[in-house]
Design a protein around this motif. Structure first.
Motif, mmCIF file in Angstrom:
data_model
loop_
_atom_site.group_PDB
_atom_site.id
_atom_site.type_symbol
_atom_site.label_atom_id
_atom_site.label_comp_id
_atom_site.label_asym_id
_atom_site.label_seq_id
_atom_site.Cartn_x
_atom_site.Cartn_y
_atom_site.Cartn_z
ATOM 1 N N LEU A 21 -25.354 -16.757 -19.078
ATOM 2 C CA LEU A 21 -24.819 -18.026 -18.589
ATOM 3 C C LEU A 21 -25.819 -19.152 -18.858
ATOM 4 C CD1 LEU A 21 -23.345 -16.821 -15.165
ATOM 5 C CD2 LEU A 21 -22.186 -16.991 -17.378
ATOM 6 N N SER A 22 -25.352 -20.370 -18.783
ATOM 7 C CA SER A 22 -26.220 -21.509 -19.121
ATOM 8 C C SER A 22 -27.254 -21.810 -18.039
ATOM 9 C CB SER A 22 -25.361 -22.758 -19.368
ATOM 10 O OG SER A 22 -24.489 -22.538 -20.450
ATOM 11 N N GLY A 23 -26.960 -21.447 -16.796
ATOM 12 C CA GLY A 23 -27.926 -21.657 -15.717
ATOM 13 C C GLY A 23 -28.369 -23.113 -15.606
ATOM 14 N N ASN A 24 -29.674 -23.314 -15.517
ATOM 15 C CA ASN A 24 -30.212 -24.670 -15.344
ATOM 16 C C ASN A 24 -29.971 -25.560 -16.557
ATOM 17 O OD1 ASN A 24 -31.179 -24.084 -12.771
ATOM 18 N ND2 ASN A 24 -33.162 -23.379 -13.545
ATOM 19 N N TYR A 67 -16.056 -24.498 -5.562
ATOM 20 C CA TYR A 67 -17.072 -24.919 -4.584
ATOM 21 C C TYR A 67 -18.391 -24.173 -4.778
ATOM 22 C CZ TYR A 67 -14.805 -20.929 -2.274
ATOM 23 O OH TYR A 67 -14.233 -19.705 -2.006
ATOM 24 N N ALA A 68 -18.426 -23.238 -5.716
ATOM 25 C CA ALA A 68 -19.664 -22.506 -5.997
ATOM 26 C C ALA A 68 -19.799 -22.278 -7.501
ATOM 27 C CB ALA A 68 -19.689 -21.175 -5.260
ATOM 28 N N MET A 69 -21.053 -22.191 -7.928
ATOM 29 C CA MET A 69 -21.363 -22.018 -9.354
ATOM 30 C C MET A 69 -22.525 -21.041 -9.462
ATOM 31 S SD MET A 69 -22.725 -25.068 -11.836
ATOM 32 C CE MET A 69 -23.220 -24.792 -13.527
ATOM 33 N N ASP A 70 -22.349 -20.019 -10.264
ATOM 34 C CA ASP A 70 -23.393 -19.011 -10.477
ATOM 35 C C ASP A 70 -23.913 -18.434 -9.155
ATOM 36 O OD1 ASP A 70 -23.091 -19.545 -13.155
ATOM 37 O OD2 ASP A 70 -24.869 -20.820 -13.294
ATOM 38 N N GLY A 71 -23.009 -18.214 -8.213
ATOM 39 C CA GLY A 71 -23.367 -17.536 -6.975
ATOM 40 C C GLY A 71 -23.905 -18.420 -5.871
ATOM 41 N N VAL A 93 -11.168 -17.025 -6.102
ATOM 42 C CA VAL A 93 -11.211 -16.564 -7.492
ATOM 43 C C VAL A 93 -12.617 -16.785 -8.024
ATOM 44 C CG1 VAL A 93 -10.355 -16.963 -9.833
ATOM 45 C CG2 VAL A 93 -8.774 -17.068 -7.893
ATOM 46 N N ALA A 94 -13.168 -15.769 -8.700
ATOM 47 C CA ALA A 94 -14.460 -15.909 -9.378
ATOM 48 C C ALA A 94 -14.221 -15.650 -10.865
ATOM 49 C CB ALA A 94 -15.474 -14.928 -8.822
ATOM 50 N N GLN A 95 -14.664 -16.568 -11.696
ATOM 51 C CA GLN A 95 -14.444 -16.400 -13.134
ATOM 52 C C GLN A 95 -15.617 -16.983 -13.922
ATOM 53 O OE1 GLN A 95 -10.716 -18.466 -13.736
ATOM 54 N NE2 GLN A 95 -11.693 -20.468 -13.911
ATOM 55 N N SER A 96 -16.038 -16.249 -14.941
ATOM 56 C CA SER A 96 -17.081 -16.725 -15.851
ATOM 57 C C SER A 96 -16.399 -17.203 -17.121
ATOM 58 C CB SER A 96 -18.062 -15.600 -16.165
ATOM 59 O OG SER A 96 -18.751 -15.208 -14.995
ATOM 60 N N ARG A 150 -21.721 -22.295 -20.292
ATOM 61 C CA ARG A 150 -21.059 -21.189 -19.601
ATOM 62 C C ARG A 150 -21.560 -21.085 -18.171
ATOM 63 N NH1 ARG A 150 -22.106 -16.750 -24.404
ATOM 64 N NH2 ARG A 150 -20.257 -17.227 -25.641
ATOM 65 N N ALA A 151 -20.648 -20.781 -17.268
ATOM 66 C CA ALA A 151 -21.024 -20.600 -15.869
ATOM 67 C C ALA A 151 -19.990 -19.714 -15.186
ATOM 68 C CB ALA A 151 -21.116 -21.947 -15.145
ATOM 69 N N GLN A 152 -20.400 -19.169 -14.035
ATOM 70 C CA GLN A 152 -19.433 -18.493 -13.179
ATOM 71 C C GLN A 152 -19.017 -19.483 -12.092
ATOM 72 O OE1 GLN A 152 -20.368 -16.087 -9.744
ATOM 73 N NE2 GLN A 152 -19.256 -14.365 -10.629
ATOM 74 N N TRP A 153 -17.725 -19.662 -11.933
ATOM 75 C CA TRP A 153 -17.188 -20.581 -10.932
ATOM 76 C C TRP A 153 -16.460 -19.778 -9.861
ATOM 77 C CZ3 TRP A 153 -18.864 -25.413 -11.720
ATOM 78 C CH2 TRP A 153 -19.226 -25.765 -13.021
ATOM 79 N N ILE A 154 -16.607 -20.192 -8.625
ATOM 80 C CA ILE A 154 -15.874 -19.574 -7.510
ATOM 81 C C ILE A 154 -15.102 -20.679 -6.797
ATOM 82 C CG2 ILE A 154 -16.059 -18.319 -5.329
ATOM 83 C CD1 ILE A 154 -18.660 -17.098 -6.359
#
Length: 244
Positions: A72-75, A188-192, A122-125, A137-141
């Protein structure tokens, strides 16, 4: 930033659409400029044609998924806002943040962040596509917009949705097919972690079916409407549809 191999066909498609639409806008009037009125009819015609093509290519069941284990792209995930400073919701002056869902609905909603987190999650990358050509790229919740539409009971004249923010009144309106896509979330959340100010806290819109500028951050309202009402960048010459 590298692009994933499985998205080669998408890149080609995006490239075509960029040339046909947003690229045409940039060529005719340049970024963030209204340009000469002489080109406005040609620009409008190019955007109408591009939207027709994008609507034909849109598939409700299509998905953007990044390979398992992909980095994932992270920072490095870019941050963007239109205000002079990072928008931050100040509860001392504005009260508790709430997301309003209104317009062509039977049951208007007013949801706190806590309310949102209690809805089906829902959580999706997925990828995030910028009109400038980069991808992150990121994981979104979050909660599907379609879930909010169901809770609010949208009426038959809800043909568009406007996503409004507290970032200098930024907003973008969407067609309903894209808004109801199963990968279109109020995140409301990104990468945990809960969203930080740089990524649109407390909640933002995110979907891989639209270019980045259509994904309103710092969200405050979702308004279902019978007619489209443009948007911050759409009103400045960028393509209104903004599909990927």
């Amino acid at each position: 930033m590298s692009e994933r191999s499985r998205s080669d066909s998408r890149i080609d498609r995006r490239g075509f659409l960029t040339i046909a639409g947003a690229g045409a806008a940039a060529a005719l009037i340049g970024c963030d400029s209204f340009g000469s009125r002489h080109f406005e009819p040609a620009l409008a015609a190019a955007q109408r044609g591009n939207e027709r093509v994008e609507r034909l290519l849109f598939r409700h069941r299509s998905e953007d998924r990044i390979p398992g284990g992909a980095r994932l792209s992270g920072n490095a995930f870019p941050q963007y806002f239109v205000s002079d400073e990072v928008p931050i919701w100040d509860e001392a002056t504005r009260g508790i943040w709430r997301l309003e869902v209104s317009g062509a609905v039977r049951r208007p909603l007013s949801l706190s962040l806590d309310d949102l987190t209690k809805l089906p999650r829902v959580a999706q990358s997925v990828d995030h596509f910028c009109v400038e050509g980069w991808t992150a790229r990121a994981q979104w919740i979050g909660v599907r917009v379609s879930e909010l539409a169901k809770l609010a009971g949208i009426t038959n004249d809800a043909h568009y949705a406007d996503f409004q923010s507290f970032d200098s009144d930024y907003h973008e309106s969407w067609d309903m097919d894209s808004a109801m896509h199963h990968q279109t979330l109020i995140a409301y959340a990104m990468d945990g972690h809960y969203l930080g100010p740089g990524h649109g806290a407390p909640a933002r819109l995110h979907s891989p079916v639209k270019l980045g500028y259509k994904n309103t951050k710092y969200l405050t309202r979702v308004v279902f409407m019978p007619a489209r009402n443009g948007g911050y960048w759409s009103d400045r010459g960028y393509e209104w549809y903004g599909g990927t």
